[in-house]
Design an enzyme around this catalytic site. Structure first.
Site, PDB file in Angstrom:
ATOM      1  N   SER A 245       0.851  -1.183   0.000  1.00 16.62           N
ATOM      2  CA  SER A 245       0.000   0.000   0.000  1.00 16.62           C
ATOM      3  C   SER A 245       0.890   1.237   0.000  1.00 16.62           C
ATOM      4  O   SER A 245       2.118   1.121   0.033  1.00 16.62           O
ATOM      5  CB  SER A 245      -0.890   0.006   1.240  1.00 16.62           C
ATOM      6  N   LYS A 246       0.239   2.390   0.008  1.00 11.96           N
ATOM      7  CA  LYS A 246       0.978   3.653  -0.048  1.00 11.96           C
ATOM      8  C   LYS A 246       2.032   3.774   1.044  1.00 11.96           C
ATOM      9  O   LYS A 246       3.027   4.448   0.869  1.00 11.96           O
ATOM     10  CB  LYS A 246      -0.012   4.822   0.084  1.00 11.96           C
ATOM     11  N   ARG A 247       1.785   3.116   2.162  1.00 10.61           N
ATOM     12  CA  ARG A 247       2.752   3.174   3.266  1.00 10.61           C
ATOM     13  C   ARG A 247       4.125   2.675   2.828  1.00 10.61           C
ATOM     14  O   ARG A 247       5.138   3.010   3.408  1.00 10.61           O
ATOM     15  CB  ARG A 247       2.290   2.301   4.432  1.00 10.61           C
ATOM     16  N   HIS A 248       4.141   1.817   1.817  1.00  8.50           N
ATOM     17  CA  HIS A 248       5.407   1.233   1.379  1.00  8.50           C
ATOM     18  C   HIS A 248       6.120   2.085   0.337  1.00  8.50           C
ATOM     19  O   HIS A 248       7.131   1.674  -0.202  1.00  8.50           O
ATOM     20  CB  HIS A 248       5.163  -0.166   0.802  1.00  8.50           C
ATOM     21  N   GLY A 249       5.570   3.249   0.026  1.00  4.53           N
ATOM     22  CA  GLY A 249       6.199   4.094  -0.992  1.00  4.53           C
ATOM     23  C   GLY A 249       5.321   4.120  -2.232  1.00  4.53           C
ATOM     24  O   GLY A 249       4.109   3.951  -2.131  1.00  4.53           O
TER      25      GLY A 249
END
Ligand code: GLU
Length: 468
Positions: A245-249
């Site tokens: 998800s966006k948390r991973h970049g």
């Protein structure tokens, strides 16, 4: 044998996620591998979340990756009459029925079920025979939804081309809504009608849809249709084992494009994410098409590895044509506030730098020294231009004034000065780099000098050496 037909059916509620792009890639490669057709369908029935910009972003991302489609894009919202028609057909055949239960009623039903310790599910109260027995009368003041009559006993299963045999007890499924009161189909119904009408033979999609497949199979059967094959591809996880998800970049294809990745690098990376062909790591789309099969899609989730993607990107940048890289680097330089109107030809600059850049942005950042002088600080200059190096630098400056301006003579000149001054290469190269580029890390000194040109090199050297 029927020709193979696959599809990609994104919901246009955001950018194309790398997971979606990989699903598209596998479906596309499967169709291409078998000389079949690849259909693009936009599942835009979520009216609140679907946007035209998302459609554009998805199409642009697919095009950028080189994933081309033979038919479509078809939009579900343009096919409402067809869903209505088949819903009516199912009602007439007794496979579906109208349901007038209100939201409050459904909530109360679930509450009661939970209180009893049962799993919340629709209890089938508007199945015509039950409604009649219970004396339910269709209200006239509101429109009904259409529900599918799911078999209550037995089980439903299929042989998944990726995961193998899968089965669900029918008791776990309830009578799902297939058409909302406003006539818009739900996901499970729209998908079946479309896969049927579009002659899809192989449904390749993310395994977040495994739970939907039994419902869809029942609908296919009720419509008297032959089932397509199903292949559910495992999810992509981040390094921490959580769903990517966006948390991973960066997670969208457009973001990778804007971050300076080449489409062939991302395509190659996505192809290897959960699929393999022996030990092959670097291959083009044409090879993927030649090799792709579902048997080698992994049954377990794949882990997204940004370093490996960067490594592949570096490989493809090194291979890329200089003219193409120049076209890509120009806007990246502009974004850094650098215009390339004056200075060496950008093609020559990228040719020199492409071996050491893993993204177009890095390439642009490295190219900057040829167009914009970052004046070194006085302190830094004082550190490298010392009593020991200054005479050699002056000697170099005067020899540069009339040496032939090509890499070979420049290297020879530097070598000659080193010798007569009794210095080691870095003792001279470091201050020269600093004075002419503002940086001490650059590619080979002679190449940098050659590209900068005599006039610029002399002006910058003299600026720092002739201050007294
Ligand atoms: N619109 C669905 C999604 O984006 C597609 C599911 C399918 O391929 O059947 O997840």
């Amino acid at each position: 044998m029927t020709a193979i037909r696959t599809r990609f059916a994104p919901s246009p509620t955001g950018f194309l996620h790398v997971g979606g792009a990989r699903t598209a890639l596998f479906s596309w490669a499967y169709a291409r591998r078998h000389g079949g057709a690849f259909v693009l369908r936009i599942e835009d029935t979520d009216l609140e979340r679907s946007t035209g910009e998302s459609v554009e972003a998805i199409l642009a991302s697919l095009r950028w990756l080189g994933i081309d489609w033979d038919e479509g894009p078809f939009f579900q919202m343009k096919r409402l009459a067809r869903y209505m028609e088949l819903a009516e057909q199912l009602i007439a055949a007794g496979h579906a029925y109208y349901c007038w239960a209100t939201k409050e009623e459904l909530e109360a039903m679930r509450e009661a079920q939970r209180a009893r310790g049962a799993k919340p599910r629709y209890d089938g109260r508007w199945r015509p025979e039950r409604a009649e027995a219970a004396g339910l009368v269709p209200p006239v003041d509101r429109a009904p939804v259409v529900r599918f009559r799911t078999p209550e006993e037995g089980e439903v299963g299929w042989y998944d081309l990726v995961k193998g045999a899968i089965a669900f007890p029918n008791a776990e499924l309830d009578d799902l809504v297939i058409l909302r009161a406003d006539g818009v189909p739900t996901y499970n119904f729209g998908v079946v009608v479309d896969d049927l009408d579009m002659g899809i033979t192989h449904v390749i999609r993310g395994d977040d849809h495994v739970n939907n497949t039994p419902r869809q199979i029942h609908i296919f059967h009720a419509l008297g249709a032959k089932l397509p094959e199903f292949g559910h591809v495992p999810m992509i996880l981040g390094a921490d084992g959580e769903r990517l998800s966006k948390r991973h970049g960066a997670v969208s294809v457009t973001q990778y494009r804007d971050d300076g990745f080449l489409p062939e690098a991302l395509l190659n990376y996505l192809a290897r994410l959960g699929w393999s062909h022996g030990d092959e790591e670097i291959f083009a789309a044409a090879q993927l098409v030649e090799w792709f099969d579902l048997a080698h899609v992994s049954r377990s989730p794949a882990q997204f590895n940004p370093e490996k993607l960067a490594w592949l990107n570096q490989h493809y940048i090194r291979q890329a044509d200089d003219a193409r890289l120049a076209v890509l680097a120009r806007p990246a330089l502009r974004a850094l506030g650098v215009e390339v109107t004056e200075g060496p030809a950008l093609e020559r600059v990228v040719a020199l730098l492409k071996d050491r850049s893993s993204t177009v942005q890095q390439l642009a950042e490295a190219a900057r020294i040829f167009y914009q002088y970052e004046k070194p600080s006085a302190a830094r200059v004082a550190e490298l231009v010392t009593e020991r190096t200054r005479p050699a630098l002056k000697m170099l400056e005067s020899r540069f004034a009339d040496v032939a301006w090509d890499r070979r003579s420049l290297a020879e000149t530097v070598g000659g000065v080193l010798k007569s001054a009794g210095l080691k290469m870095p003792e001279l190269a470091m201050p020269v780099r600093l004075l002419v580029t503002g940086r001490t890390q650059t590619p080979s000194l002679d190449a940098v000098l050659e590209l900068l040109g005599r006039e610029t090199v002399l002006a910058r050297l003299s600026h720092h050496l002739n201050t007294d």
